[in-house]
Structure formats: C-alpha cells, structure tokens
Design a protein around this motif. Structure first.
Motif, PDB file in Angstrom:
ATOM      1  N   THR A   1       0.818  -1.220   0.000  1.00  0.00           N
ATOM      2  CA  THR A   1       0.000   0.000   0.000  1.00  0.00           C
ATOM      3  C   THR A   1       0.849   1.267   0.000  1.00  0.00           C
ATOM      4  O   THR A   1       0.295   2.375   0.021  1.00  0.00           O
ATOM      5  CB  THR A   1      -0.923   0.005   1.220  1.00  0.00           C
ATOM      6  OG1 THR A   1      -0.144  -0.110   2.419  1.00  0.00           O
ATOM      7  CG2 THR A   1      -1.914  -1.147   1.150  1.00  0.00           C
ATOM      8  N   GLY A   2       2.179   1.143  -0.031  1.00  0.00           N
ATOM      9  CA  GLY A   2       3.052   2.313  -0.089  1.00  0.00           C
ATOM     10  C   GLY A   2       3.515   2.815   1.251  1.00  0.00           C
ATOM     11  O   GLY A   2       4.088   3.910   1.335  1.00  0.00           O
ATOM     12  N   THR A   3       3.310   2.072   2.300  1.00  0.00           N
ATOM     13  CA  THR A   3       3.722   2.474   3.646  1.00  0.00           C
ATOM     14  C   THR A   3       5.063   1.841   3.965  1.00  0.00           C
ATOM     15  O   THR A   3       5.248   0.629   3.812  1.00  0.00           O
ATOM     16  CB  THR A   3       2.683   2.047   4.687  1.00  0.00           C
ATOM     17  OG1 THR A   3       1.411   2.583   4.330  1.00  0.00           O
ATOM     18  CG2 THR A   3       3.065   2.547   6.071  1.00  0.00           C
ATOM     19  N   LYS A   4       5.988   2.641   4.425  1.00  0.00           N
ATOM     20  CA  LYS A   4       7.304   2.149   4.804  1.00  0.00           C
ATOM     21  C   LYS A   4       7.229   1.582   6.225  1.00  0.00           C
ATOM     22  O   LYS A   4       6.887   2.300   7.165  1.00  0.00           O
ATOM     23  CB  LYS A   4       8.338   3.273   4.716  1.00  0.00           C
ATOM     24  CG  LYS A   4       9.752   2.801   5.016  1.00  0.00           C
ATOM     25  CD  LYS A   4      10.757   3.934   4.879  1.00  0.00           C
ATOM     26  CE  LYS A   4      12.181   3.452   5.189  1.00  0.00           C
ATOM     27  NZ  LYS A   4      13.167   4.556   5.074  1.00  0.00           N
ATOM     28  N   VAL A   5       7.589   0.323   6.339  1.00  0.00           N
ATOM     29  CA  VAL A   5       7.486  -0.362   7.634  1.00  0.00           C
ATOM     30  C   VAL A   5       8.882  -0.490   8.223  1.00  0.00           C
ATOM     31  O   VAL A   5       9.748  -1.143   7.626  1.00  0.00           O
ATOM     32  CB  VAL A   5       6.839  -1.749   7.479  1.00  0.00           C
ATOM     33  CG1 VAL A   5       6.682  -2.412   8.841  1.00  0.00           C
ATOM     34  CG2 VAL A   5       5.502  -1.639   6.768  1.00  0.00           C
ATOM     35  N   PRO A   6       9.143   0.114   9.393  1.00  0.00           N
ATOM     36  CA  PRO A   6      10.462  -0.037  10.024  1.00  0.00           C
ATOM     37  C   PRO A   6      10.664  -1.458  10.527  1.00  0.00           C
ATOM     38  O   PRO A   6       9.744  -2.275  10.597  1.00  0.00           O
ATOM     39  CB  PRO A   6      10.424   0.970  11.177  1.00  0.00           C
ATOM     40  CG  PRO A   6       9.258   1.853  10.890  1.00  0.00           C
ATOM     41  CD  PRO A   6       8.274   1.039  10.119  1.00  0.00           C
TER      42      PRO A   6
END
Length: 370
Positions: free
Chosen positions: A124-129
C-alpha cells in the motif's frame, strides 16, 4: 472501500478482504499505586486489525500468577479516535511499527508485526520499520523470575512418573502358577494358586484353585490386589510412614513454634516390594508369612521375560496333584432272595425302586408257548 472484481465491477471490502487480519505486537504502561514492589507495570498485548470492516481487537497473553485479569482486553468492534477526532474511527493508516495509538485512554506502542501485515503495508506504499528492539521489560516480573530461580524446594525433586507406566502397560498382566506347601501344619496340604502381576502399577493378586469336592470354601481371592513387601516384619505405628517429615526447629509445641520440612528424610522407613524381576520359575516369595513357590508361567509372561530381561522360559515344576483313580463299584453276588434285578437295583441306588418289566416281551413269550 471497494476493489475491482474479475468482471470489472467494484467488490465490497467484506468480500475482497474476507479473513484477512493484520497482527501487531504492542505494549502499554500501567501505573501501580501504593505498592512498594513496583511503580508501574508493562503489559504486552496483540492488536488484531480486520481489513473487512476496520474492526479492532486487543488480546493480552496470560502470564502465570500475574494476579490481574488477562485475555481479551478489547472485543472486536470499530474503535473511535481520541478527542477531538472522536467522530471518526481508526483506519489501517494509523497502525505501523513504532507508532502509538490511543484506545480508550490507553496508549499502545506498536513494536512489531507479522510477515503478512508487513507485506500488506509495503504494497500500500507504507514504509514499515524493522522490529523495535528497545521493548521495555516489566521490572516486577523480572524480579519475580529472579526470585523463582533462586528458590529452593522443600525437598529435592523426585521424579515419579506413574502415568507413563500406566499408559504403556495398561491391561498387561503376567500370570504365574504357584503352590503353597502347608503340609507341615496340622490338617495342612498343598494349595494351588494363580498369581497375577499387573505391570501398570506393580501390584500382585493371588487366586486359589479350588477343586470340586475339595471341602474348602470358594473364597473369591487368596490375596487382594496390592503391593507385596519383601520383608514383612512388624506392623508400623500410625504416622510412622509418611511422605514428609516435619522438624521442630525451636519454640514450644503448637502455636508459636517454628517447623521446617526434613529434606534429608531423616528416619524415613524404606520398604522394598516384589517386582516382575523377582518372579521367576522356582523362585520363592514371602506373601505375608506364607512361602509361595513359582512353578510355571503362561506364554505371554514368558515372552515378556524374554523381551525385557533376555531370559528363556525355564523348565516348569510339576505341582499338580494326581487325582486318585476312581474305585469300581463291586456288586455282591445274588443270594436267592427275590429276583436278581431287584437285588442289583438295590445296590445301584439308595432309594428302593421296583424294576420296570417289559410287558411286550412277556406277551411275545406267552404267544410263542401257545
């Protein structure tokens, strides 16, 4: 939310995201008042976000002896955001690693997520740390864990796994044919016995073989099923054999005294019981003062000894008493009184009856004479 189906028409979210759940690991800090051992408590939980209807559920893993109600903290439903945005509900955009969400006044800090959630947020385009490694530890539970590791039991741990023996040997019974020679006593004789050894709990049961017209009462059991000690000796006093021994350290008896458990088992009475290794052919066992000799065993018992101890079946001992031959009945000779059939019938039966005459034979003889 709607997604495009194969035909091109938008599909509802409850169809497109059916059984798709995002899983996040989180914790929240709870203050503890008026307690010296702890000032705050770290409670770890799991946040489940259902994509089909944007509902949220929070579960807390149960900890041993926590003293607090755990399990499902928040049941599954849509949760509103804190004021002043309480007119809207939480969406998937608010959940990510290292984010903090406020659910009904509690601040949950997200530390990690599973592989499916990380893959979905990345698409979905979210950067996950990466997973947060600085997750705090509950000081009170760390203190209790340290105390439990240094705690000594009342007595050294003794493993007594009777359930395994029962499950492996249930309904497996060894059968031995024995004899008890009681001929040295007045009116004594040889008594044939059948010994059953139960492998499930190492108990012994003895039944007596009572022949017909032996003159003995048919008792159900010679020995009730129980463990048979090797050394009978005198009976112990009540309370002499106990699982634990209490020592009086100091102080008077009763209220005000100090007691500890004796971990060394000082004065404990050790009793040795018969096992299957002691029951071999020609072995003599002491059954509460009666010397019983093992004479033979069945095929299952012989196979058990061969597979467990590597012993072949020994030559059985002859123990069955030979039955006396039945004396033939002697009929005295005919003395001339009455008919011979009547005299013979009186010797065969105790109740006197007349002989049955064959009338048709008498009638035939009379016709032959005429």
């Amino acid at each position: 939310r709607y997604d495009v189906c194969r035909e091109g028409a938008p599909a509802p979210s409850w169809v497109a995201y059916d059984r798709q759940v995002l899983r996040f690991s989180a914790y929240f800090q709870e203050a503890v008042h008026e307690k010296r051992e702890e000032k705050y408590r770290i409670r770890k939980c799991t946040i489940l976000y259902y994509l089909e209807d944007d509902s949220i559920q929070v579960n807390e893993a149960r900890q041993e002896n926590s003293g607090i109600p755990q399990g499902t903290l928040i049941r599954r439903h849509r949760i509103p955001q804190p004021p002043p945005n309480d007119d809207s509900f939480y969406t998937v955009d608010a959940f990510n690693v290292e984010n903090s969400v406020t659910l009904y006044g509690r601040i949950f800090t997200i530390t990690d997520c599973d592989a499916f959630s990380r893959n979905y947020l990345t698409k979905t385009g979210t950067k996950v740390p990466g997973p947060e490694s600085m997750e705090p530890e509950d000081p009170y539970f760390a203190h209790r864990k340290k105390e439990a590791s240094t705690m000594q039991p009342h007595r050294p741990y003794e493993k007594c796994d009777t359930l395994k023996q029962f499950l492996e040997n249930d309904r497996n019974v060894l059968r031995f044919y024995c004899v008890w020679d009681n001929s040295s006593e007045m009116f004594g004789d040889m008594r044939e016995l059948v010994l059953h050894y139960f492998l499930a709990d190492d108990t012994i049961e003895i039944r007596e073989v009572i022949r017909a017209n032996s003159g003995r009462d048919a008792a159900p059991k010679f020995l009730h099923r129980s463990k048979v000690p090797k050394d009978v000796g005198a009976l112990h006093k009540p309370g002499e054999i106990t699982q634990r021994t209490v020592l009086n350290v100091f102080g008077p008896m009763g209220h005000g005294g100090r007691y500890i458990l004796d971990s060394l088992k000082t004065g404990a009475v050790e009793k040795e019981f018969y096992t299957d290794a002691d029951l071999t052919v020609s072995a003599k066992i002491n059954v509460w003062g009666r010397e019983v000799t093992v004479c033979d065993m069945d095929e299952f018992t012989a196979h058990h000894f061969n597979s467990k101890y590597g012993k072949e079946k020994s030559t059985p001992i002859h123990y069955k008493q030979s039955e006396a031959a039945k004396a033939e009945r002697e009929i005295p000779p005919y003395n001339g009184w009455g008919s011979e059939e009547d005299s013979k019938a009186n010797c065969l039966k105790t109740h006197r009856t007349s002989t049955q005459k064959r009338l048709y034979q008498i009638h035939e003889k009379r016709q032959a004479r005429t």
